[in-house]
Design a protein around this motif. Structure first.
Motif, PDB file in Angstrom:
ATOM      1  N   HIS A  95       0.769  -1.196   0.526  1.00  0.00           N
ATOM      2  CA  HIS A  95      -0.187   0.090  -0.356  1.00  0.00           C
ATOM      3  C   HIS A  95       1.113   0.865   0.108  1.00  0.00           C
ATOM      4  O   HIS A  95       0.082   2.525  -0.585  1.00  0.00           O
ATOM      5  CB  HIS A  95      -1.217   0.104   1.224  1.00  0.00           C
ATOM      6  N   ALA A  96       1.813   1.510   0.573  1.00  0.00           N
ATOM      7  CA  ALA A  96       2.718   2.758   1.495  1.00  0.00           C
ATOM      8  C   ALA A  96       3.877   3.125  -0.468  1.00  0.00           C
ATOM      9  O   ALA A  96       4.478   2.195  -0.929  1.00  0.00           O
ATOM     10  CB  ALA A  96       3.334   2.376   2.343  1.00  0.00           C
ATOM     11  N   HIS A  97       3.486   4.147  -0.695  1.00  0.00           N
ATOM     12  CA  HIS A  97       4.271   4.978  -1.911  1.00  0.00           C
ATOM     13  C   HIS A  97       3.684   5.672  -1.818  1.00  0.00           C
ATOM     14  O   HIS A  97       2.632   6.455  -1.510  1.00  0.00           O
ATOM     15  CB  HIS A  97       4.035   3.660  -3.009  1.00  0.00           C
ATOM     16  N   PRO A  98       4.877   7.290  -2.585  1.00  0.00           N
ATOM     17  CA  PRO A  98       4.416   8.476  -2.684  1.00  0.00           C
ATOM     18  C   PRO A  98       3.833   7.657  -4.815  1.00  0.00           C
ATOM     19  O   PRO A  98       4.441   7.580  -5.176  1.00  0.00           O
ATOM     20  CB  PRO A  98       6.237   8.789  -3.197  1.00  0.00           C
ATOM     21  N   PRO A  99       3.597   9.033  -4.632  1.00  0.00           N
ATOM     22  CA  PRO A  99       2.269   9.082  -5.857  1.00  0.00           C
ATOM     23  C   PRO A  99       3.537   8.659  -6.374  1.00  0.00           C
ATOM     24  O   PRO A  99       3.056   8.613  -7.808  1.00  0.00           O
ATOM     25  CB  PRO A  99       1.335  10.863  -5.971  1.00  0.00           C
ATOM     26  N   TRP A 100       4.067  10.028  -7.037  1.00  0.00           N
ATOM     27  CA  TRP A 100       5.059   9.539  -8.162  1.00  0.00           C
ATOM     28  C   TRP A 100       6.130   8.149  -8.604  1.00  0.00           C
ATOM     29  O   TRP A 100       6.837   7.433  -9.807  1.00  0.00           O
ATOM     30  CB  TRP A 100       6.672  10.660  -8.567  1.00  0.00           C
ATOM     31  N   ALA A 101       6.074   7.310  -7.411  1.00  0.00           N
ATOM     32  CA  ALA A 101       6.743   5.999  -7.362  1.00  0.00           C
ATOM     33  C   ALA A 101       5.903   5.105  -8.440  1.00  0.00           C
ATOM     34  O   ALA A 101       6.408   4.370  -9.480  1.00  0.00           O
ATOM     35  CB  ALA A 101       6.160   5.053  -6.383  1.00  0.00           C
ATOM     36  N   ARG A 102       4.520   5.373  -8.601  1.00  0.00           N
ATOM     37  CA  ARG A 102       3.829   4.496  -9.488  1.00  0.00           C
ATOM     38  C   ARG A 102       3.896   4.944 -11.152  1.00  0.00           C
ATOM     39  O   ARG A 102       3.577   4.401 -12.061  1.00  0.00           O
ATOM     40  CB  ARG A 102       1.825   4.741  -9.414  1.00  0.00           C
ATOM     41  N   VAL A 103       3.997   6.212 -11.388  1.00  0.00           N
ATOM     42  CA  VAL A 103       4.069   6.799 -12.719  1.00  0.00           C
ATOM     43  C   VAL A 103       6.076   6.630 -13.354  1.00  0.00           C
ATOM     44  O   VAL A 103       5.988   5.863 -14.579  1.00  0.00           O
ATOM     45  CB  VAL A 103       4.696   8.588 -12.570  1.00  0.00           C
ATOM     46  N   LEU A 104       6.709   6.011 -12.083  1.00  0.00           N
ATOM     47  CA  LEU A 104       8.030   5.436 -12.907  1.00  0.00           C
ATOM     48  C   LEU A 104       7.195   4.277 -12.785  1.00  0.00           C
ATOM     49  O   LEU A 104       7.914   3.486 -13.891  1.00  0.00           O
ATOM     50  CB  LEU A 104       8.843   5.421 -11.483  1.00  0.00           C
ATOM     51  N   VAL A 105       6.688   3.085 -12.476  1.00  0.00           N
ATOM     52  CA  VAL A 105       6.777   2.126 -12.238  1.00  0.00           C
ATOM     53  C   VAL A 105       5.507   2.171 -14.221  1.00  0.00           C
ATOM     54  O   VAL A 105       5.812   1.054 -15.231  1.00  0.00           O
ATOM     55  CB  VAL A 105       5.178   1.075 -11.879  1.00  0.00           C
ATOM     56  N   ALA A 106       5.233   2.795 -14.635  1.00  0.00           N
ATOM     57  CA  ALA A 106       4.114   2.726 -15.532  1.00  0.00           C
ATOM     58  C   ALA A 106       5.360   2.978 -16.739  1.00  0.00           C
ATOM     59  O   ALA A 106       5.205   2.593 -17.586  1.00  0.00           O
ATOM     60  CB  ALA A 106       3.268   4.013 -15.708  1.00  0.00           C
ATOM     61  N   VAL A 107       6.104   3.671 -16.198  1.00  0.00           N
ATOM     62  CA  VAL A 107       7.167   4.442 -17.529  1.00  0.00           C
ATOM     63  C   VAL A 107       7.723   2.951 -17.355  1.00  0.00           C
ATOM     64  O   VAL A 107       8.087   2.922 -19.160  1.00  0.00           O
ATOM     65  CB  VAL A 107       8.554   5.483 -16.311  1.00  0.00           C
ATOM     66  N   SER A 108       8.164   2.425 -16.414  1.00  0.00           N
ATOM     67  CA  SER A 108       8.876   0.810 -16.837  1.00  0.00           C
ATOM     68  C   SER A 108       7.775  -0.583 -18.100  1.00  0.00           C
ATOM     69  O   SER A 108       8.261  -0.619 -18.958  1.00  0.00           O
ATOM     70  CB  SER A 108       9.256   0.210 -15.827  1.00  0.00           C
ATOM     71  N   VAL A 109       6.649   0.242 -17.967  1.00  0.00           N
ATOM     72  CA  VAL A 109       5.913  -0.812 -18.709  1.00  0.00           C
ATOM     73  C   VAL A 109       5.563  -0.347 -19.389  1.00  0.00           C
ATOM     74  O   VAL A 109       5.886  -0.977 -20.801  1.00  0.00           O
ATOM     75  CB  VAL A 109       4.504  -0.625 -18.155  1.00  0.00           C
ATOM     76  N   GLY A 110       5.619   1.375 -19.941  1.00  0.00           N
ATOM     77  CA  GLY A 110       5.955   2.049 -21.529  1.00  0.00           C
ATOM     78  C   GLY A 110       7.012   1.103 -21.907  1.00  0.00           C
ATOM     79  O   GLY A 110       7.455   0.865 -23.916  1.00  0.00           O
ATOM     80  N   TYR A 111       7.902   1.343 -21.343  1.00  0.00           N
ATOM     81  CA  TYR A 111       9.015   0.858 -21.745  1.00  0.00           C
ATOM     82  C   TYR A 111      10.096  -0.753 -22.376  1.00  0.00           C
ATOM     83  O   TYR A 111      10.072  -1.133 -23.659  1.00  0.00           O
ATOM     84  CB  TYR A 111      10.455   0.751 -21.109  1.00  0.00           C
ATOM     85  N   PHE A 112       9.099  -1.538 -21.567  1.00  0.00           N
ATOM     86  CA  PHE A 112       9.092  -3.237 -21.587  1.00  0.00           C
ATOM     87  C   PHE A 112       7.941  -3.110 -23.399  1.00  0.00           C
ATOM     88  O   PHE A 112       7.867  -4.133 -23.841  1.00  0.00           O
ATOM     89  CB  PHE A 112       8.282  -4.086 -20.669  1.00  0.00           C
ATOM     90  N   LEU A 113       6.927  -2.419 -23.155  1.00  0.00           N
ATOM     91  CA  LEU A 113       5.982  -2.322 -24.508  1.00  0.00           C
ATOM     92  C   LEU A 113       6.877  -2.230 -25.685  1.00  0.00           C
ATOM     93  O   LEU A 113       6.185  -3.010 -27.105  1.00  0.00           O
ATOM     94  CB  LEU A 113       4.702  -2.131 -24.250  1.00  0.00           C
ATOM     95  N   ALA A 114       7.762  -1.651 -25.196  1.00  0.00           N
ATOM     96  CA  ALA A 114       8.227  -0.287 -26.528  1.00  0.00           C
ATOM     97  C   ALA A 114      10.011  -1.216 -27.482  1.00  0.00           C
ATOM     98  O   ALA A 114       9.586  -1.902 -27.903  1.00  0.00           O
ATOM     99  CB  ALA A 114       8.163   1.014 -25.986  1.00  0.00           C
ATOM    100  N   ASP A 115      10.315  -2.259 -25.884  1.00  0.00           N
ATOM    101  CA  ASP A 115      11.349  -2.807 -26.491  1.00  0.00           C
ATOM    102  C   ASP A 115      10.987  -4.183 -27.978  1.00  0.00           C
ATOM    103  O   ASP A 115      11.161  -4.505 -28.093  1.00  0.00           O
ATOM    104  CB  ASP A 115      11.669  -3.231 -24.993  1.00  0.00           C
ATOM    105  N   GLY A 116       9.345  -4.813 -26.671  1.00  0.00           N
ATOM    106  CA  GLY A 116       9.140  -6.048 -27.222  1.00  0.00           C
ATOM    107  C   GLY A 116       8.524  -5.430 -28.567  1.00  0.00           C
ATOM    108  O   GLY A 116       8.640  -6.798 -29.609  1.00  0.00           O
ATOM    109  N   ALA A 117       7.513  -4.416 -29.487  1.00  0.00           N
ATOM    110  CA  ALA A 117       7.321  -3.514 -30.149  1.00  0.00           C
ATOM    111  C   ALA A 117       8.879  -3.568 -31.176  1.00  0.00           C
ATOM    112  O   ALA A 117       8.199  -3.821 -32.243  1.00  0.00           O
ATOM    113  CB  ALA A 117       6.743  -2.689 -30.371  1.00  0.00           C
ATOM    114  N   ASP A 118      10.132  -3.393 -30.865  1.00  0.00           N
ATOM    115  CA  ASP A 118      11.068  -3.101 -31.488  1.00  0.00           C
ATOM    116  C   ASP A 118      12.025  -4.535 -31.739  1.00  0.00           C
ATOM    117  O   ASP A 118      12.177  -4.696 -33.348  1.00  0.00           O
ATOM    118  CB  ASP A 118      12.173  -2.112 -30.260  1.00  0.00           C
TER     119      ASP A 118
END
Length: 287
Positions: A95-118
């Motif tokens: 449960h515990a996290h600052p708001p920006w931590a969730r943003v960083l996780v979302a950025v990583s999701v976007g990267y892995f999707l982009a790398d898979g597409a590449d």
């Protein structure tokens, strides 16, 4: 009206987030989509730049590793700073996290999707299926944190592995650009082995122990998914460490092992200005 997100204030101004409302889902998807676009744009933009040295023989591999290096720097450093500033994320990884931590996780999701597409764009499915399976598991786990607002702290611990990936990618770039043996390669090699122990094996051990102890708090499907992922990455990481130790420390020709670079009888690498054909294949790892 959408339900209001419940939250309680923790020490040091940290926000303890309860199960996310539907209003938080679009923002997570937006960050993921933006991250995907940025990393795909970086892939395309690098095509306009010259590829150094003998890496010109494999220009796509150079670009792909460079983009991976960028993500590893952002995710790894961000996770280390986040866990240092907000240790509550490790104390309560659900449960515990600052708001920006969730943003960083979302950025990583976007990267892995982009790398898979590449990979799908530049390789055959037969060449890329191992990494695609890895990316699928990672995206599935991290997406749970992005969409639900839970397990963000747990995801941040997993991103510590990217600190080892920084050194691993630098080592591969040095190999591809004909910089082995050299002082820079030796530093990168030892840094890779050191960070593999500190930021790959230690976090994996912590995550596995936590999951075993707190499995009653985690949905069964997520326990199974995370368990499979942890076992797979742990086995790969141990194998990687052994191969790096043998290649860079015990053998006199460390350039023969390029983790993450799949080689066949037709694969060639540059050494002392010459093209050498090498047999066999190496471990496919990039996370």
């Amino acid at each position: 009206m959408l339900p209001r997100r419940e939250r309680t204030h923790c020490p040091k101004g940290q926000i303890r987030t309860q199960p996310a409302s539907q209003a938080m889902v679009p923002s997570g998807l937006l960050v993921t989509g933006a991250s995907f676009a940025v990393f795909r744009g970086l892939h395309w933009g690098l095509q306009l730049l010259p590829t150094p040295g003998c890496a010109a023989q494999d220009r796509w591999k150079w670009r792909n590793i460079f983009v991976s290096l960028v993500h590893s720097l952002v995710a790894g450093v961000g996770a280390l700073l986040g866990l240092s500033l907000f240790p509550q994320m490790a104390a309560d990884p659900i449960h515990a996290h600052p708001p920006w931590a969730r943003v960083l996780v979302a950025v990583s999701v976007g990267y892995f999707l982009a790398d898979g597409a590449d990979m799908l764009w530049n390789q055959t499915l037969r060449q890329a299926w191992e990494l695609l399976c890895h990316h699928l598991v990672v995206v599935s786990c991290l997406s749970t944190a992005v969409l639900s607002g839970q397990f963000v702290g747990y995801s941040m611990v997993s991103l510590l592995l990217e600190l080892n990936s920084v050194c691993l990618h630098l080592r591969k770039l040095l190999l591809l650009s004909h910089q082995a043996p050299s002082l820079a390669f030796s530093v990168a090699s030892w840094a890779t082995l050191t960070t593999l122990a500190l930021f790959r094996l230690v976090p994996l051990g912590w995550m596995s122990l936590w999951l075993l102890r707190q499995h009653h708090q985690v949905p069964l499907a997520l326990v199974i998914l995370c368990g499979i992922g942890l076992v797979t990455v742990s086995v790969i990481s141990i194998t990687l460490g052994v191969r790096l130790l043998v290649s860079d420390v015990l053998q006199s020709q460390p350039h023969r092992f390029i983790p993450g670079h799949k080689e066949t009888r037709r694969t060639r690498t540059c050494w002392d200005g010459k093209l050498l054909t090498m047999d066999g294949s190496t471990l496919n790892l990039k996370d």
